[in-house]
Enzyme design. Structure first.
Site, PDB file in Angstrom:
ATOM      1  N   HIS A  20       0.831  -1.204   0.000  1.00 23.58           N
ATOM      2  CA  HIS A  20       0.000   0.000   0.000  1.00 23.58           C
ATOM      3  C   HIS A  20       0.872   1.263   0.000  1.00 23.58           C
ATOM      4  CE1 HIS A  20      -3.013   2.999   0.951  1.00 23.58           C
ATOM      5  NE2 HIS A  20      -2.175   3.440   1.854  1.00 23.58           N
TER       6      HIS A  20
ATOM      7  N   HIS B  27       1.478   4.899  -2.736  1.00 29.33           N
ATOM      8  CA  HIS B  27       1.766   6.320  -2.503  1.00 29.33           C
ATOM      9  C   HIS B  27       2.987   6.870  -3.224  1.00 29.33           C
ATOM     10  CE1 HIS B  27      -1.125   7.375   0.697  1.00 29.33           C
ATOM     11  NE2 HIS B  27      -0.955   6.160   1.186  1.00 29.33           N
TER      12      HIS B  27
ATOM     13  N   GLU C  92      -5.773   9.347  -0.459  1.00 25.39           N
ATOM     14  CA  GLU C  92      -6.119   7.931  -0.347  1.00 25.39           C
ATOM     15  C   GLU C  92      -7.165   7.470  -1.370  1.00 25.39           C
ATOM     16  OE1 GLU C  92      -4.516   5.741   1.250  1.00 25.39           O
ATOM     17  OE2 GLU C  92      -3.472   6.800   2.850  1.00 25.39           O
TER      18      GLU C  92
ATOM     19  N   SER D  17      -3.803   0.698  -4.790  1.00 20.35           N
ATOM     20  CA  SER D  17      -3.191  -0.515  -4.229  1.00 20.35           C
ATOM     21  C   SER D  17      -4.221  -1.620  -4.010  1.00 20.35           C
ATOM     22  CB  SER D  17      -2.475  -0.182  -2.912  1.00 20.35           C
ATOM     23  OG  SER D  17      -3.387   0.306  -1.943  1.00 20.35           O
TER      24      SER D  17
HETATM   25  N1  HBI Z   1       0.984   6.381  10.093  1.00 17.39           N
HETATM   26  N2  HBI Z   1       2.384   4.836   9.142  1.00 17.39           N
HETATM   27  C1  HBI Z   1       1.375   5.707   9.021  1.00 17.39           C
HETATM   28  N3  HBI Z   1       0.772   5.867   7.817  1.00 17.39           N
HETATM   29  C2  HBI Z   1      -0.260   6.734   7.662  1.00 17.39           C
HETATM   30  O1  HBI Z   1      -0.797   6.875   6.550  1.00 17.39           O
HETATM   31  C3  HBI Z   1      -0.710   7.460   8.775  1.00 17.39           C
HETATM   32  C4  HBI Z   1      -0.048   7.271  10.004  1.00 17.39           C
HETATM   33  N4  HBI Z   1      -0.457   7.935  11.090  1.00 17.39           N
HETATM   34  C5  HBI Z   1      -1.518   8.909  11.030  1.00 17.39           C
HETATM   35  C6  HBI Z   1      -2.159   9.010   9.717  1.00 17.39           C
HETATM   36  N5  HBI Z   1      -1.757   8.344   8.702  1.00 17.39           N
HETATM   37  C7  HBI Z   1      -3.391   9.840   9.477  1.00 17.39           C
HETATM   38  O2  HBI Z   1      -4.316   9.508  10.473  1.00 17.39           O
HETATM   39  C8  HBI Z   1      -3.169  11.347   9.400  1.00 17.39           C
HETATM   40  O3  HBI Z   1      -3.401  11.770   8.064  1.00 17.39           O
HETATM   41  C9  HBI Z   1      -4.134  12.120  10.234  1.00 17.39           C
HETATM   42 FE    FE Z   2      -2.185   5.343   2.683  1.00 14.93          FE
END
Ligand code: HBI
Ligand code: FE
Length: 291
Positions: free
Chosen positions: A127, A132, A173, A192
Site C-alpha cells: 500500500h 503512494h 487515499e 493498491s
Molecule cells: N501512520 N504509518 C502511518 N501511515 C499513515 O498513513 C498514517 C499514520 N499515522 C496517522 C495518519 N496516517 C493519518 O491519520 C493522518 O493523516 C491524520
Molecule cells: Fe495510505
C-alpha cells in the site's frame, strides 16, 4: 483517525523510524509483492492517472521483489527531494505530519500475508510504496503532500485534525481525477486495491462528486469497506493551488459552525458525475449478522 494511543516499539527511533531490513524479507514475501504488483500493473493502464504510471517508470519499481527504500529514495530525491523511510506501522499523527512536512514518506516495512491479500487494516509496504510513492515523483503532487504535512501541524494546534484528515482521505487515499477520456483513479487506497480500482471507476453504487475543499472536509468517511463517495479533481495543479491559497484557520472556524455531512448525502450544489445506487452497502448490510 484512530484516537487510540500508540506505543513506540523498542528499536524504533525517536521519530518512529526503523531499518527497512531488506535483507530479511523471505522469498515468499518478495513473491507476494510481485503477485500484487503484477495484478495492479495489468489493471491500472487506462484506469489510473498517467502521472502515476510515469512515477512507477522513473522509480523503476518493476524490478522483481520488494523495493529497497534507499534506492527509491535516491531516485525520488533527484526528482522531487522526497525520501522513503521505514516505520513499524501506524504512527502518531504529529510524527506523521512532521515526516511529510520534511519530505519524508513513511512506509510500513512489512508485507501482507496471503490471507490478507485483499484486505488488511494497517498499511503495509505494498500500500505505502506501490500506492503512494509513484506520485511523489510528480513535482506538483510532491508539493501537495508536503503542504498537507505542514497543514497537519497547524491543524493539530487548532484542534482540527479530524477535518483536515478528511481532505487526505478523499484525495491522497481515495481521490479520482478527470482525464481527457473520463475518470481515472489516483488515490493510494484505490491504486493498491484490485477490487476498489474496479469499484471506484465502474460500479454503479458510489456517488462520484466534484471536489470542493470545504465540502470534503465536512464529509464523513468509512474505513471498513469501499467508499460510498468519491470526489473528483480536475488536475493536481488545481488541488495544490487551492490548498496553498486557502487560509485553513478561518475555514476551520467556519466548519466548526456547520454540521458534518453524512457519508452518502448529495447536496443541491454538488457537481454530480454519478448519482450512486448505494447497492453495495445495502447488500453488505443485508448479509451482515443481526445485532
Ligand atoms: N501512520 N504509518 C502511518 N501511515 C499513515 O498513513 C498514517 C499514520 N499515522 C496517522 C495518519 N496516517 C493519518 O491519520 C493522518 O493523516 C491524520
Ligand atoms: Fe495510505
Amino acid at each position: 483517525m484512530a484516537a487510540k494511543k500508540l506505543d513506540r516499539p523498542a528499536g524504533a527511533a525517536e521519530d518512529w523510524t526503523i531499518p527497512q531490513g531488506w535483507e530479511d524479507y523471505s522469498p515468499a514475501e518478495h513473491a507476494m509483492w510481485d503477485r500484487l504488483f503484477d495484478r495492479q500493473a495489468r489493471l491500472l493502464p487506462g484506469r489510473v492517472a498517467p502521472e502515476f504510471l510515469d512515477g512507477l517508470d522513473v522509480l523503476r519499481m518493476e524490478r522483481p521483489g520488494i523495493p529497497h527504500f534507499d534506492e527509491l529514495s535516491e531516485r525520488l530525491m533527484q526528482r522531487t527531494g522526497w525520501q522513503v523511510v521505514a516505520v513499524p506501522g501506524l504512527i502518531p499523527d504529529e510524527v506523521f505530519f512532521d515526516h511529510l512536512a520534511n519530505r519524508r514518506f513513511v512506509s510500513g516495512n512489512f508485507i501482507r500475508t496471503p490471507e490478507q491479500l485483499d484486505y488488511l487494516q494497517e498499511p503495509d509496504v505494498f500500500h505505502d510504496v506501490f500506492g503512494h510513492v509513484p506520485l511523489l515523483a510528480h513535482p506538483v503532487f510532491a508539493d501537495y503532500m508536503q503542504a498537507y504535512g505542514r497543514g497537519g501541524q497547524r491543524a493539530t494546534a487548532l484542534g482540527a485534525i479530524e477535518k483536515l484528515s478528511r481532505l487526505y482521505w478523499y484525495t491522497v487515499e481515495f481521490g479520482l481525477i478527470r482525464g481527457g477520456d473520463g475518470l481515472r483513479v489516483y488515490g493510494a487506497g484505490i491504486v493498491s486495491s484490485h477490487g476498489e480500482t474496479n469499484f471506484a471507476l465502474d460500479d454503479p453504487s458510489p456517488n462520484r462528486l466534484g471536489f470542493d475543499l470545504r465540502r470534503v472536509m465536512r464529509t464523513k468517511y468509512r474505513i471498513d469497506d469501499y467508499q460510498q463517495n468519491y470526489f473528483v479533481i480536475d488536475s493536481f495543479d488545481d488541488l495544490l493551488r487551492e490548498t496553498l491559497e486557502t487560509d485553513f484557520g478561518p475555514v476551520y472556524d467556519e466548519l466548526a459552525r456547520q454540521d458534518d455531512i453524512e457519508i452518502d448525502t448529495i447536496l443541491p450544489q454538488d457537481r454530480v458525475y454519478t448519482r450512486g445506487t448505494q447497492d453495495h452497502v445495502r447488500s453488505r448490510a443485508a448479509s451482515a449478522p443481526q445485532r
